[in-house]
Design an enzyme around this catalytic site. Structure first.
Site, mmCIF file in Angstrom:
data_model
loop_
_atom_site.group_PDB
_atom_site.id
_atom_site.type_symbol
_atom_site.label_atom_id
_atom_site.label_comp_id
_atom_site.label_asym_id
_atom_site.label_seq_id
_atom_site.Cartn_x
_atom_site.Cartn_y
_atom_site.Cartn_z
ATOM 1 N N ASP A 1 19.124 20.825 17.130
ATOM 2 C CA ASP A 1 19.949 20.044 16.205
ATOM 3 C C ASP A 1 20.338 18.743 16.905
ATOM 4 O OD1 ASP A 1 21.750 18.854 14.572
ATOM 5 O OD2 ASP A 1 23.050 20.606 14.347
ATOM 6 N N GLY B 1 16.310 12.594 1.560
ATOM 7 C CA GLY B 1 15.407 13.009 0.494
ATOM 8 C C GLY B 1 15.302 11.879 -0.508
ATOM 9 N N ALA C 1 14.686 0.726 3.096
ATOM 10 C CA ALA C 1 14.975 -0.323 2.104
ATOM 11 C C ALA C 1 16.308 -0.065 1.413
ATOM 12 C CB ALA C 1 13.857 -0.368 1.070
ATOM 13 N N CYS C 2 16.876 1.139 1.602
ATOM 14 C CA CYS C 2 18.192 1.435 1.006
ATOM 15 C C CYS C 2 19.317 0.641 1.671
ATOM 16 C CB CYS C 2 18.491 2.928 1.072
ATOM 17 S SG CYS C 2 17.500 3.870 -0.099
ATOM 18 N N TYR D 1 23.689 7.097 2.327
ATOM 19 C CA TYR D 1 22.429 6.977 3.085
ATOM 20 C C TYR D 1 22.194 5.547 3.596
ATOM 21 C CZ TYR D 1 17.317 7.179 3.799
ATOM 22 O OH TYR D 1 16.052 7.106 4.319
ATOM 23 N N THR E 1 10.998 -0.431 -11.349
ATOM 24 C CA THR E 1 9.811 -0.805 -10.562
ATOM 25 C C THR E 1 10.029 -0.442 -9.089
ATOM 26 O OG1 THR E 1 10.753 -3.027 -10.495
ATOM 27 C CG2 THR E 1 8.917 -2.669 -11.993
HETATM 28 P P1 NAD Z 1 11.616 14.234 6.221
HETATM 29 O O1 NAD Z 1 12.840 14.783 5.570
HETATM 30 O O2 NAD Z 1 10.302 14.787 5.822
HETATM 31 O O3 NAD Z 1 11.760 14.332 7.800
HETATM 32 C C1 NAD Z 1 12.965 14.215 8.470
HETATM 33 C C2 NAD Z 1 13.062 15.367 9.440
HETATM 34 O O4 NAD Z 1 14.288 15.255 10.191
HETATM 35 C C3 NAD Z 1 13.129 16.732 8.738
HETATM 36 O O5 NAD Z 1 12.043 17.546 9.159
HETATM 37 C C4 NAD Z 1 14.451 17.307 9.162
HETATM 38 O O6 NAD Z 1 14.433 18.718 9.386
HETATM 39 C C5 NAD Z 1 14.724 16.560 10.448
HETATM 40 N N1 NAD Z 1 16.148 16.590 10.776
HETATM 41 C C6 NAD Z 1 17.194 16.405 9.937
HETATM 42 N N2 NAD Z 1 18.348 16.582 10.594
HETATM 43 C C7 NAD Z 1 18.009 16.884 11.881
HETATM 44 C C8 NAD Z 1 18.771 17.210 13.014
HETATM 45 N N3 NAD Z 1 20.104 17.246 12.977
HETATM 46 N N4 NAD Z 1 18.118 17.482 14.164
HETATM 47 C C9 NAD Z 1 16.756 17.458 14.209
HETATM 48 N N5 NAD Z 1 15.979 17.164 13.158
HETATM 49 C C10 NAD Z 1 16.619 16.895 12.001
HETATM 50 O O7 NAD Z 1 11.671 12.655 5.980
HETATM 51 P P2 NAD Z 1 10.559 11.534 6.243
HETATM 52 O O8 NAD Z 1 10.121 11.064 4.932
HETATM 53 O O9 NAD Z 1 9.559 12.033 7.235
HETATM 54 O O10 NAD Z 1 11.465 10.388 6.892
HETATM 55 C C11 NAD Z 1 11.482 10.108 8.285
HETATM 56 C C12 NAD Z 1 12.447 8.968 8.554
HETATM 57 O O11 NAD Z 1 12.055 7.815 7.803
HETATM 58 C C13 NAD Z 1 13.895 9.250 8.154
HETATM 59 O O12 NAD Z 1 14.770 8.623 9.045
HETATM 60 C C14 NAD Z 1 14.017 8.586 6.811
HETATM 61 O O13 NAD Z 1 15.353 8.235 6.505
HETATM 62 C C15 NAD Z 1 13.142 7.363 7.018
HETATM 63 N N6 NAD Z 1 12.657 6.812 5.744
HETATM 64 C C16 NAD Z 1 11.730 7.496 5.021
HETATM 65 C C17 NAD Z 1 11.272 6.969 3.826
HETATM 66 C C18 NAD Z 1 10.246 7.700 2.986
HETATM 67 O O14 NAD Z 1 9.887 7.177 1.928
HETATM 68 N N7 NAD Z 1 9.746 8.852 3.380
HETATM 69 C C19 NAD Z 1 11.769 5.755 3.361
HETATM 70 C C20 NAD Z 1 12.722 5.092 4.120
HETATM 71 C C21 NAD Z 1 13.136 5.624 5.328
#
Ligand code: NAD
Length: 325
Positions: free
Chosen positions: A55, A80, A120-121, A150, A222
């Site tokens: 964690d 998410g 982008a958020c 977020y 969009t």
């Molecule tokens: P994801 O949810 O698939 O992966 C994130 C992982 O982090 C998960 O497997 C989760 O179990 C792990 N996690 C959460 N809390 C944790 C903790 N306390 N200790 C250890 N692990 C922990 O998300 P993703 O789509 O792979 O996103 C990866 C990163 O990119 C994130 O920071 C997300 O905010 C950022 N991001 C993603 C998107 C997208 O479209 N997917 C867009 C903008 C930003």
């Protein structure tokens, strides 16, 4: 960049899992993969990689993960799609502990490069009120009014990266991801994002013979969506670069949600009756990535057309769902 231990945080998730796969493909031998989830729930695992279930909100866990690492990728976050982040603001904000403790550990163990996945958020909501979007430039993040919960966490963590760089000399790099999609990611359970959710709904309709689909919002919103392969090579280029400020990493191929549904229907070879749920979380009305800076500094442009990436994503989700049945 080619020797020493590489730590991937959030390696059990969508982007983290692909990053580990990519690092191995490039020939990196010393990769440590960390995630909170039990190993059985990771999207991708590789026998040659060191796996840890930790964690990372916990300071001692961040130290354990970071010890001996030369490069740190922080992709771990409690996150998410809109359905999750609009209803779990406190949980999203708690991810601040992950990046803060990782930066502190990176300082303690003199990590050489630190990558932070922003979003982008972070962009001000008043710049995203119309579906006829003006693409978001990096400077649009201020004056700040990001996505509640977020987005604030991402903006704060970006600043932490900046100040750890300025005050403690840690080489931090920050990318603002715009919607990433592809295989080996979440497609149900409430955390999924639009591309995966639309694929799942179309596949469900196809498999059940009930040719209907519910769309969140009026379908005119969009968005742009970046395929995972483009995200991976962009991340690598940003980490190796001398770009000090957060930079957009996204596609600028704009599509409406209705257009995305049209596309998936065409891939599936069927037409569905649409209903619109105007009460469901739908996010901002319009969002696109201005890629002027990344193109200028790194020559980076996304190489995958949305239709091609969606075909691959659809195929993977289809296989998963039919196997489950
Ligand atoms: P994801 O949810 O698939 O992966 C994130 C992982 O982090 C998960 O497997 C989760 O179990 C792990 N996690 C959460 N809390 C944790 C903790 N306390 N200790 C250890 N692990 C922990 O998300 P993703 O789509 O792979 O996103 C990866 C990163 O990119 C994130 O920071 C997300 O905010 C950022 N991001 C993603 C998107 C997208 O479209 N997917 C867009 C903008 C930003």
């Amino acid at each position: 960049m080619n020797s020493g231990k590489i730590l991937v945080c959030g390696a059990g998730g969508f982007i983290g899992g692909h990053l580990v796969a990519d690092l191995l493909k490039q020939g990196h031998k010393d990769v440590r993969a960390v995630d909170l989830k039990p190993f059985a729930e990771w999207y991708q695992r590789f026998p040659e990689v060191e796996h840890l279930q930790l964690d990372l909100q916990d300071k001692a866990a961040c130290e354990q993960a970071t010890r001996g690492a030369r490069i740190v990728y922080n992709l771990a976050a409690d996150m998410g799609g809109m359905g999750f982040i609009e209803n779990n603001r406190a949980l999203c904000m708690l991810s601040v502990l992950i990046n803060t403790h990782l930066l502190m550990a990176a300082k303690k163990y003199a990590v050489q490069r630190f990558f932070y996945a922003s979003s982008a958020c972070v962009y001000a909501a008043d710049k995203q009120t119309s579906p006829e979007v003006v693409a978001l430039k990096e400077s649009d993040a201020y004056p700040a009014m990001p996505e509640d919960g977020y987005g604030w966490e991402k903006l704060f963590s970006e600043r932490m990266c900046r100040h750890f760089r300025e005050d403690f000399g840690i080489t931090t790099r920050v990318a603002r991801f715009h919607n990433v999609y592809g295989p080996h990611g979440t497609y149900d359970g409430g955390r999924e994002k639009a591309p995966a959710a639309v694929c799942r709904k179309v596949i469900q309709a196809k498999l059940s013979g009930k040719h209907e689909i519910e769309i969140w919002g009026d379908g005119h919103q969009t968005r742009s969506f970046m395929y995972i392969d483009d995200c991976l090579n962009g991340m690598e280029a940003i980490l190796a670069s001398e770009i000090l400020t957060p930079i957009n990493l996204g596609s600028n191929e704009l599509v409406t949600i209705n257009g995305l549904v049209d596309m998936v229907e065409a891939i599936a070879g069927l037409k569905l009756k649409r209903t619109y749920n105007l009460k469901a979380p739908k996010g901002v009305n319009g969002r696109n990535s201005d890629n002027t800076l990344i193109k200028k500094h790194l020559g980076w442009e996304p190489g995958t057309r949305l239709r091609d990436g969606m075909e691959k994503t659809y195929r993977w989700i289809h296989d998963e769902m039919t196997q489950r049945r």
